[in-house]
Scaffold this motif. Structure first.
Motif, PDB file in Angstrom:
ATOM      1  N   ILE A 120     -43.139   8.127   7.222  1.00 46.60           N
ATOM      2  CA  ILE A 120     -42.159   9.197   7.420  1.00 46.60           C
ATOM      3  C   ILE A 120     -42.839  10.559   7.400  1.00 46.60           C
ATOM      4  O   ILE A 120     -42.499  11.438   8.190  1.00 46.60           O
ATOM      5  CB  ILE A 120     -41.051   9.124   6.343  1.00 46.60           C
ATOM      6  CG1 ILE A 120     -40.256   7.839   6.520  1.00 46.60           C
ATOM      7  CG2 ILE A 120     -40.120  10.329   6.414  1.00 46.60           C
ATOM      8  CD1 ILE A 120     -39.738   7.608   7.922  1.00 46.60           C
ATOM      9  N   ALA A 121     -43.809  10.749   6.519  1.00 39.85           N
ATOM     10  CA  ALA A 121     -44.527  12.027   6.456  1.00 39.85           C
ATOM     11  C   ALA A 121     -45.221  12.312   7.783  1.00 39.85           C
ATOM     12  O   ALA A 121     -45.179  13.444   8.275  1.00 39.85           O
ATOM     13  CB  ALA A 121     -45.526  12.012   5.308  1.00 39.85           C
ATOM     14  N   ALA A 122     -45.846  11.306   8.370  1.00 38.89           N
ATOM     15  CA  ALA A 122     -46.560  11.495   9.643  1.00 38.89           C
ATOM     16  C   ALA A 122     -45.593  11.817  10.778  1.00 38.89           C
ATOM     17  O   ALA A 122     -45.841  12.714  11.592  1.00 38.89           O
ATOM     18  CB  ALA A 122     -47.381  10.251   9.969  1.00 38.89           C
ATOM     19  N   ILE A 123     -44.473  11.093  10.838  1.00 46.31           N
ATOM     20  CA  ILE A 123     -43.491  11.335  11.899  1.00 46.31           C
ATOM     21  C   ILE A 123     -42.863  12.715  11.731  1.00 46.31           C
ATOM     22  O   ILE A 123     -42.712  13.464  12.700  1.00 46.31           O
ATOM     23  CB  ILE A 123     -42.414  10.231  11.912  1.00 46.31           C
ATOM     24  CG1 ILE A 123     -43.043   8.879  12.249  1.00 46.31           C
ATOM     25  CG2 ILE A 123     -41.304  10.567  12.903  1.00 46.31           C
ATOM     26  CD1 ILE A 123     -42.132   7.685  12.006  1.00 46.31           C
ATOM     27  N   ALA A 124     -42.506  13.059  10.500  1.00 42.86           N
ATOM     28  CA  ALA A 124     -41.911  14.373  10.238  1.00 42.86           C
ATOM     29  C   ALA A 124     -42.867  15.491  10.643  1.00 42.86           C
ATOM     30  O   ALA A 124     -42.447  16.487  11.250  1.00 42.86           O
ATOM     31  CB  ALA A 124     -41.537  14.491   8.759  1.00 42.86           C
ATOM     32  N   ASP A 125     -44.138  15.328  10.339  1.00 46.76           N
ATOM     33  CA  ASP A 125     -45.133  16.331  10.693  1.00 46.76           C
ATOM     34  C   ASP A 125     -45.192  16.529  12.205  1.00 46.76           C
ATOM     35  O   ASP A 125     -45.196  17.661  12.694  1.00 46.76           O
ATOM     36  CB  ASP A 125     -46.497  15.932  10.142  1.00 46.76           C
ATOM     37  CG  ASP A 125     -47.558  16.986  10.412  1.00 46.76           C
ATOM     38  OD1 ASP A 125     -47.326  18.170  10.096  1.00 46.76           O
ATOM     39  OD2 ASP A 125     -48.624  16.619  10.952  1.00 46.76           O
ATOM     40  N   VAL A 126     -45.218  15.443  12.942  1.00 45.94           N
ATOM     41  CA  VAL A 126     -45.278  15.511  14.407  1.00 45.94           C
ATOM     42  C   VAL A 126     -44.032  16.200  14.969  1.00 45.94           C
ATOM     43  O   VAL A 126     -44.116  16.944  15.945  1.00 45.94           O
ATOM     44  CB  VAL A 126     -45.443  14.090  14.999  1.00 45.94           C
ATOM     45  CG1 VAL A 126     -45.148  14.062  16.482  1.00 45.94           C
ATOM     46  CG2 VAL A 126     -46.853  13.577  14.728  1.00 45.94           C
ATOM     47  N   LEU A 127     -42.892  15.979  14.331  1.00 44.41           N
ATOM     48  CA  LEU A 127     -41.638  16.551  14.821  1.00 44.41           C
ATOM     49  C   LEU A 127     -41.354  17.939  14.269  1.00 44.41           C
ATOM     50  O   LEU A 127     -40.341  18.549  14.611  1.00 44.41           O
ATOM     51  CB  LEU A 127     -40.471  15.606  14.485  1.00 44.41           C
ATOM     52  CG  LEU A 127     -40.520  14.246  15.173  1.00 44.41           C
ATOM     53  CD1 LEU A 127     -39.380  13.370  14.685  1.00 44.41           C
ATOM     54  CD2 LEU A 127     -40.495  14.402  16.687  1.00 44.41           C
ATOM     55  N   ALA A 133     -42.169   3.274   4.749  1.00 45.23           N
ATOM     56  CA  ALA A 133     -43.175   3.790   3.823  1.00 45.23           C
ATOM     57  C   ALA A 133     -43.248   5.313   3.916  1.00 45.23           C
ATOM     58  O   ALA A 133     -43.118   5.897   4.999  1.00 45.23           O
ATOM     59  CB  ALA A 133     -44.534   3.183   4.137  1.00 45.23           C
ATOM     60  N   PHE A 134     -43.486   5.935   2.773  1.00 45.85           N
ATOM     61  CA  PHE A 134     -43.569   7.393   2.714  1.00 45.85           C
ATOM     62  C   PHE A 134     -44.605   7.964   3.694  1.00 45.85           C
ATOM     63  O   PHE A 134     -44.296   8.915   4.420  1.00 45.85           O
ATOM     64  CB  PHE A 134     -43.864   7.863   1.287  1.00 45.85           C
ATOM     65  CG  PHE A 134     -44.048   9.342   1.200  1.00 45.85           C
ATOM     66  CD1 PHE A 134     -42.948  10.191   1.179  1.00 45.85           C
ATOM     67  CD2 PHE A 134     -45.314   9.903   1.183  1.00 45.85           C
ATOM     68  CE1 PHE A 134     -43.105  11.568   1.128  1.00 45.85           C
ATOM     69  CE2 PHE A 134     -45.485  11.274   1.131  1.00 45.85           C
ATOM     70  CZ  PHE A 134     -44.381  12.112   1.102  1.00 45.85           C
ATOM     71  N   PRO A 135     -45.835   7.429   3.754  1.00 46.69           N
ATOM     72  CA  PRO A 135     -46.803   8.007   4.698  1.00 46.69           C
ATOM     73  C   PRO A 135     -46.331   7.934   6.156  1.00 46.69           C
ATOM     74  O   PRO A 135     -46.655   8.828   6.956  1.00 46.69           O
ATOM     75  CB  PRO A 135     -48.071   7.168   4.494  1.00 46.69           C
ATOM     76  CG  PRO A 135     -47.922   6.583   3.126  1.00 46.69           C
ATOM     77  CD  PRO A 135     -46.453   6.381   2.929  1.00 46.69           C
TER      78      PRO A 135
END
Length: 100
Positions: free
Chosen positions: A60-67, A56-58
């Protein structure tokens, strides 16, 4: 709801996404990354291993933000078979992890 079968391109894109997230995570633990992103460690493990090719997009968005990854950079990376280049838009820390 019936889910359409994944195409080979979907599977390959999911594998590139997983590899990208593993590289960006570097030495950071999967548990810490998952908890900071608000996802379960099992979900992150499945995404990184390519078992979830279309997360789900949210998520991936959350993981990308953390990284420290921009979504533009993630999109560029997973949609290009050439994995050698580090796309623009990666934060300095993420670029350093990917380069090592």
């Amino acid at each position: 709801m019936v889910r359409l079968p994944l195409t080979p391109e979907d599977v390959e894109r999911g594998q590139r996404l997983g590899a990208l997230l593993r590289r960006a995570r570097g030495d950071r633990s999967m548990l810490d990354t998952a908890l900071d992103a608000g996802v379960s460690p099992e979900t992150l493990r499945k995404i990184e291993s390519g078992r979830v090719a279309t997360p789900a997009f949210p998520t991936i968005a959350a993981i990308a933000d953390v990284l420290g990854l921009s979504l533009d950079a993630v999109w560029a990376e997973i949609n290009q078979p050439d994995r050698g280049a580090v796309p623009a838009g990666f934060g300095r820390a993420a670029r350093a992890r990917l380069a090592s």
